[in-house]
Design an enzyme around this catalytic site. Structure first.
Site, PDB file in Angstrom:
ATOM      1  N   SER A   1      -6.231   3.511   3.944  1.00  0.00           N
ATOM      2  CA  SER A   1      -5.571   2.718   2.909  1.00  0.00           C
ATOM      3  C   SER A   1      -6.597   1.906   2.135  1.00  0.00           C
ATOM      4  O   SER A   1      -6.385   0.728   1.819  1.00  0.00           O
ATOM      5  CB  SER A   1      -4.502   1.794   3.509  1.00  0.00           C
ATOM      6  OG  SER A   1      -3.604   1.359   2.517  1.00  0.00           O
TER       7      SER A   1
ATOM      8  N   SER B   1       0.782  -1.241   0.000  1.00  0.00           N
ATOM      9  CA  SER B   1       0.000   0.000   0.000  1.00  0.00           C
ATOM     10  C   SER B   1       0.810   1.285   0.000  1.00  0.00           C
ATOM     11  O   SER B   1       0.222   2.355  -0.101  1.00  0.00           O
ATOM     12  CB  SER B   1      -0.969   0.007   1.187  1.00  0.00           C
ATOM     13  OG  SER B   1      -2.113  -0.763   0.885  1.00  0.00           O
TER      14      SER B   1
ATOM     15  N   LYS C   1       0.141   3.731  -2.787  1.00  0.00           N
ATOM     16  CA  LYS C   1      -0.805   4.845  -2.771  1.00  0.00           C
ATOM     17  C   LYS C   1      -0.114   6.207  -2.696  1.00  0.00           C
ATOM     18  O   LYS C   1      -0.743   7.227  -3.002  1.00  0.00           O
ATOM     19  CB  LYS C   1      -1.796   4.660  -1.623  1.00  0.00           C
ATOM     20  CG  LYS C   1      -2.674   3.424  -1.790  1.00  0.00           C
ATOM     21  CD  LYS C   1      -3.669   3.267  -0.661  1.00  0.00           C
ATOM     22  CE  LYS C   1      -4.594   2.069  -0.877  1.00  0.00           C
ATOM     23  NZ  LYS C   1      -3.947   0.784  -0.599  1.00  0.00           N
TER      24      LYS C   1
END
Length: 376
Positions: free
Chosen positions: A120, A60, A63
């Site tokens: 997230s 993640s 991102k």
């Protein structure tokens, strides 16, 4: 070679100590050192480094590139912070972590950015990519173009949220370049990375980045986890006006990752930037670079008893707060949760007519997405 004495000599010794910190993690397939990197953001001085050119699954922390591409589009005048993002059927099918919004739900780009940085949320990240890039392929192309422009030579993206994909990898060094660009090119968005919690309809959404409330001075940026990557973090902290960035990839647990990041930050603050012999822009590998992406699955997600719940995305627990820690302190409050809401978009994307999957005895039909209520 003559011995350097005095303050300069002590600075050099501190720098060598930082480079040799015994902060080792076990990698899949054998014991080794996890990739990490610490950089003084004002000077670019590399304060600690290990295997920062080795390829790794980003999970993640992907991102952060999603944020970079989105902010770049806003800066270019393509979109505004209150432009609308529609949750499409494709986005709502993404795996956790996710918000679980229904298809047709509308939120603004600013709200989407907050959600993907705090929660997230993979579903919101997907929908945001569709809005900014005109579709996921277009957005991914922007991600890879941005990576090339920033000099992220060891990075390739296939999706906008970091869910498992064998064709998606990065390096600690590359993410230092990205983090530095986010901070320097978009200084007005720093709150995104230090927000500890959001509130939506009375529900509190807590940030997965424990360092924000466990390491004094921490002010960003993003954690990441899938089984194959282990626990990753891009972390920043500020002390006495000095801001340090550290990247940790491949912790076996969230607690191990956080401890390593805290140790790196602490050692970095104790190391003068003048002690560094190399800057981020001139950093080169100090030894052999791995030719394949490490897989942490067996260590980060060991086999569980039958019926036991497997870890899912960033929703995996963050460890026992009562364990002793070197530089992590008991949790303290940084700020109140920031309220967010749905709707409120000033402009919407072109109408979308998703096709509902057909059942065996019924043909597929197009279902128009509902429009948001006008903001009052």
């Amino acid at each position: 070679m003559p011995t350097i004495s005095g303050p300069r000599g002590r600075a050099r010794r501190l720098f060598r100590l930082a480079l040799a910190l015994p902060l080792f993690l076990s990698l899949a397939g054998g014991a080794g050192a996890a990739p990490y990197l610490a950089v003084d953001l004002a000077t670019g001085a590399v304060l600690a480094e290990n295997q920062s050119f080795d390829p790794w699954y980003p999970a993640s922390i992907t991102k952060l590139m999603t944020v970079y591409v989105t902010l770049s589009a806003i800066k270019a005048g393509e979109l505004k912070g209150d432009s609308g993002v529609v949750m499409t059927p494709a986005s709502t099918r993404e795996q956790p972590s996710k918000m679980g919004f229904k298809p047709g739900t509308v939120l603004t780009i600013n709200t989407a950015l907050r959600i993907i940085m705090v929660k997230s949320a993979n579903d919101v990240s997907y929908a945001l990519a569709e809005r900014v890039g005109g579709g996921l392929p277009g957005f991914v192309a922007r991600m890879n173009a941005a990576a090339a422009r920033l000099g992220m030579t060891g990075t390739h993206f296939n999706n906008a949220n970091g869910l498992p994909d064998p064709g998606q990898w990065t390096t600690a060094r590359d993410y230092a370049l990205l983090a530095r660009a986010l901070i320097s090119e978009f200084p007005g968005y720093q709150e995104l990375y230090r927000t500890t919690a959001l509130s939506l309809g009375g529900k509190i959404i807590q940030n997965h980045n424990n360092l924000l409330e466990r390491y004094p001075g921490s002010d960003g940026m993003k954690t990441g986890f899938i089984c194959s990557s282990g626990f990753n973090v891009v972390a920043t902290a500020t002390r006495n006006g000095r801001r340090v960035l550290t990247i940790v990839l491949g912790g076996k647990t969230a607690r191990e990752r956080d401890e390593l990041a805290a140790n790196l930050l602490e050692a970095s603050f104790r190391t003068p930037a003048t002690a560094a012999s190399v800057t981020l822009d001139r950093l080169t590998p100090r030894g052999p670079v791995a030719t394949t992406v490490a897989d942490m699955r067996d260590l980060a997600c060991p086999k569980r008893k039958k019926g036991a719940k497997a870890p899912v995305g960033e929703d995996l627990g963050d460890g026992d707060d009562n364990q002793p820690a070197s530089y992590l302190v008991p949790r303290f409050k940084v700020m109140d949760p920031i309220p967010i809401s749905l709707g409120g978009a000033s402009d919407m994307p072109d109408p979308v007519e998703p096709v509902v999957e057909a059942k065996a005895d019924k043909p597929a039909v197009a279902v128009p997405l509902p429009l948001p209520k006008p903001a009052r």
